[in-house]
Design a protein around this motif. Structure first.
Motif, short mmCIF file in Angstrom:
data_model
loop_
_atom_site.label_atom_id
_atom_site.label_comp_id
_atom_site.label_asym_id
_atom_site.label_seq_id
_atom_site.Cartn_x
_atom_site.Cartn_y
_atom_site.Cartn_z
N ILE A 297 1.93 7.58 -0.45
CA ILE A 297 1.57 8.80 -1.18
C ILE A 297 0.12 8.72 -1.66
O ILE A 297 -0.68 9.64 -1.45
CB ILE A 297 2.52 9.01 -2.37
CG1 ILE A 297 3.93 9.35 -1.84
CG2 ILE A 297 2.02 10.10 -3.29
CD1 ILE A 297 4.96 9.52 -2.90
N ALA A 298 -0.23 7.56 -2.26
CA ALA A 298 -1.58 7.41 -2.80
C ALA A 298 -2.63 7.41 -1.68
O ALA A 298 -3.69 8.03 -1.80
CB ALA A 298 -1.69 6.14 -3.63
N ILE A 299 -2.31 6.72 -0.57
CA ILE A 299 -3.25 6.71 0.56
C ILE A 299 -3.47 8.14 1.05
O ILE A 299 -4.59 8.54 1.40
CB ILE A 299 -2.70 5.82 1.70
CG1 ILE A 299 -2.97 4.36 1.40
CG2 ILE A 299 -3.32 6.18 3.04
CD1 ILE A 299 -4.40 3.90 1.61
N VAL B 50 0.86 -1.19 0.00
CA VAL B 50 0.00 0.00 0.00
C VAL B 50 0.90 1.24 0.00
O VAL B 50 1.77 1.38 0.84
CB VAL B 50 -0.95 0.00 1.21
CG1 VAL B 50 -1.72 1.30 1.28
CG2 VAL B 50 -1.92 -1.15 1.09
N ASN B 51 0.67 2.10 -0.98
CA ASN B 51 1.54 3.24 -1.24
C ASN B 51 1.14 4.42 -0.35
O ASN B 51 -0.01 4.85 -0.35
CB ASN B 51 1.37 3.57 -2.73
CG ASN B 51 2.18 4.75 -3.16
OD1 ASN B 51 2.31 5.73 -2.43
ND2 ASN B 51 2.74 4.66 -4.33
#
Lengths: 370, 307
Positions: B96-98, B93-94
């Motif tokens: 930045i994206a979260i 789970v990234n």
């Protein structure tokens, strides 16, 4: 399908069958997990609505009606999907190289501005077939250079692309505001500071029989084209390798820097094109309406589509539909229009979390690996 | 002073602006700094900030106590931080994206629940007058200082001291610089990052409550002008140093006040570029101080944005 020469026909057949099964299981993962994620977010959102005393069934029925139920709502949906397709491509192409670009909104704003700005001195004399291509080129160039610079900074100076593209979004907005409220302001428009309108005769028309402008078709074609580029060409293959393992790609002698800059420039050009269509098909001029958040929703679209250009089209239509239904939900259920934002945020979180299950559910693994 | 009233006006306005506008920057950037020191980046603080602004305003409206609002805003922020910290520890789970998704989610929730609070007016935070010695009304006004600003300064100094001199500071810095080393020392990396993100979220929530409870002082949907996102740039600008975060927050506040100040004395050209000045400055600093071979000086080694 290994050493087929020595195996008897029957064994070969069962071997083939097993391999097909394995393949099916592995690709089923990419269908089942996103669908499960959609269902989970639907359930979570229903709980949210129930806690507020609203009916989830009514809500989803209204989203369906407002987004996809009638031909009118379909057109509304598709008009919103077109810019999402472009801005999602702006995230998806660099993502193949492992870059997270979140400043597509900046390229959209600047692309739209460049298209409108270059049109201003030409409106009076240039015929449509000269004006529009010039505007397209300006938009593509502006967006491409903007995000291409982010890629160049990343490779040559080690500047993080996520932060740089975000900073450049703010800079793009101030460039737009500076010119629109100063040098290029249309004095005849007292309300909203805008550039001079390009004129209705120069606007891009709609697809016959609908209210949807041609940007949608261009977006779909661009998705197919970029899918082929990223999956069927040397460039796409090299980009994939560089995204998988940068060091290995460099050791192979791949021009990593060039790949990054080109991928980012393509991405920026896509977002710039979105800006062009917003100007030439919707607003007719450049003003602050260009900053509508399409660039940020595009990030969500691209992540939902797992950065696959072909999947971007249905996902963009799906999210465009949710956005289009906002008004109807607001009127009928007495819910604020931000309800759609909550749903989008929830969807985004669940989809990202679902990434963690890829390759970890034994059901999808080939038989030998379990 | 009489020779150059224009210049004085601008300088005074920038000074006042720096003090007035910088508080949310200060809190959000200190929160972001702490999170990043532990090796994770939280891009979702914008959502936390907006939600903090809404919840603080709502609580102040219902209870009549703005300080309770500040506290609740902080607790809500810590909740968002906990969500971020929990989700990011899952493999693949990234962060930045979260962060981006939580920004969307937090803003959406704030707008959703905040609809009811756009009209009513809630009690605001008081200010302390430090300008009694001066006859100049501008100076007096500029020195109407909010306690949260002072609290922010104390917090910055405390964090600077604590990160450098305490056991917990060392644990956070080790976790941020090298997860394997922290693991070898028996530190629970995920727990440290979760707690750091929660504390960061708390600060961001408090920063948000300043927006709705002091300046501009009411809840609207356009309340935040991206302070939560700018904090990420600000922390890089400040090189992950709490005291520099304070100076950077003042600078960002002053830069924001420069445009309107220049307008007030009749200079309206280039106004928008002054608004963009902090971003341009941050970008230039990032370009000048990084190279492909080494990361930024002072950057935590585990941070995904500097790797």
């Amino acid at each position: 399908m290994t050493d087929t020469t020595e195996t008897p026909a029957l064994a070969m057949q069962t071997g083939l069958l097993a391999e097909l099964q394995d393949r099916f299981r592995r690709s089923a993962e990419y269908v089942v997990i996103p669908i499960l994620a959609l269902i989970v977010s639907g359930v979570l959102f229903s709980i949210f609505l129930l806690a507020l005393g609203k009916s989830p069934a009514d809500f989803f029925a209204l989203v369906w009606r407002g987004g996809f139920g009638t031909s009118f709502s379909w057109q509304n949906t598709l008009v919103r999907s077109a810019p999402l397709i472009f801005t999602a491509l702006c995230v998806a192409i660099p993502a193949r190289l492992g870059l997270v670009i979140i400043g597509g909104e900046g390229a959209l704003v600047l692309g739209g501005f460049a298209a409108a700005a270059i049109a201003v001195p030409m409106i009076d004399w240039a015929p449509v077939f000269v004006l529009l291509p010039v505007m397209v080129v300006a938009a593509i160039a502006a967006g491409g250079i903007w995000i291409g610079a982010v890629g160049a900074l990343r490779h040559y100076r080690g500047v993080n692309e996520t932060i740089a593209s975000l900073l450049m979004f703010y800079i793009a907005v101030s460039v737009l505001n500076f010119f629109v409220e100063g040098l290029l302001r249309d004095p005849s428009d007292p309300n909203k500071p805008s550039t001079r309108p390009i004129g209705s005769e120069n606007m891009i028309g709609v697809i016959p029989g609908t209210d949807v402008h041609w940007g949608l078709i261009v977006g779909v074609l661009l998705c197919v084209l970029l899918y082929l580029v990223m999956n069927r060409t040397t460039f796409g293959f090299a980009a994939q390798i560089a995204g998988g393992n940068l060091r290995a790609a460099q050791a192979q002698g791949l021009p990593v820097g060039k790949l990054m800059v080109v991928a980012c420039a393509i991405a920026g050009a896509c977002a710039g094109l979105a800006g062009f269509f917003e100007v030439a098909a919707i607003h007719g001029k450049a003003n602050a309406s260009l900053i509508a958040g399409y660039g940020f929703t595009g990030i969500l679209v691209s992540f939902l589509a797992r950065h696959n250009p072909l999947v971007i089209v249905p996902v963009a239509i799906f999210l465009g539909g949710i956005a289009a239904s906002g008004g109807l939900v607001q009127r009928r259920m007495d819910l604020p229009d931000a309800t759609v934002l909550v749903l989008q945020g929830l969807l985004f979180i669940v989809i990202l979390v679902s990434e963690t299950f890829y390759g970890r559910l034994s059901f999808f693994k080939p038989k030998g690996d379990r | 002073m009489s020779q150059e009233p224009g210049l004085m006006t601008v300088l005074l306005a920038m000074f006042a602006g720096a003090i007035r506008v910088s508080t949310p920057f200060l809190f959000v950037s200190l929160g972001e700094m702490l999170t990043e020191k532990s090796g994770r980046i939280n891009l979702g603080l914008e959502g936390t900030l907006v939600f903090g602004a809404m919840s603080g305003y709502a609580i102040s409206y219902h209870t009549g106590s703005p300080w309770l609002g500040v506290l609740v805003a902080g607790i809500c922020g810590a909740g968002f931080g906990a969500l971020h910290g929990f989700l990011c520890k899952l493999p693949k789970v990234n962060d930045i994206a979260i962060g981006i998704s939580l920004m969307l989610f937090g803003t959406g929730l704030a707008f959703f629940f905040g609809k009811a609070y756009i009209q009513p007016s809630a009690p605001r935070l008081p200010s302390i007058s430090f300008g009694g010695w001066s006859d100049h009304p501008g100076i007096r006004q500029a020195l109407e200082i909010n306690p949260l600003f002072l609290l922010g300064i104390v917090l910055a100094i405390f964090l600077w001291w604590a990160l450098k001199n305490t056991r917990y500071g060392l644990i956070i810095r080790t976790t941020g610089d090298s997860a394997p080393a922290a693991l070898a020392l028996g530190i629970n990396v995920n727990k440290v990052r979760l707690l750091s993100t929660m504390a960061g979220g708390f600060f961001a929530g408090v920063g948000g409550s300043f927006l709705s409870l002091y300046y501009p002082g009411s809840w609207t949907e356009g309340l935040s002008s991206g302070q939560g996102l700018m904090a990420v740039a600000l922390v890089i600008f400040a090189r992950w140093h709490p005291i520099y975060c304070f100076w950077a927050a003042l600078l960002f506040g002053a830069a924001g006040a420069l445009g309107p100040a220049l307008q007030s004395i009749g200079i309206s050209r280039g106004y928008h570029f002054f608004n963009a000045a902090p971003y341009i400055l941050t970008l230039i600093i990032m370009i000048a101080s990084t190279s492909p071979r080494r990361s930024l000086k002072g950057a935590p080694g585990e941070l995904s944005i500097t790797k």
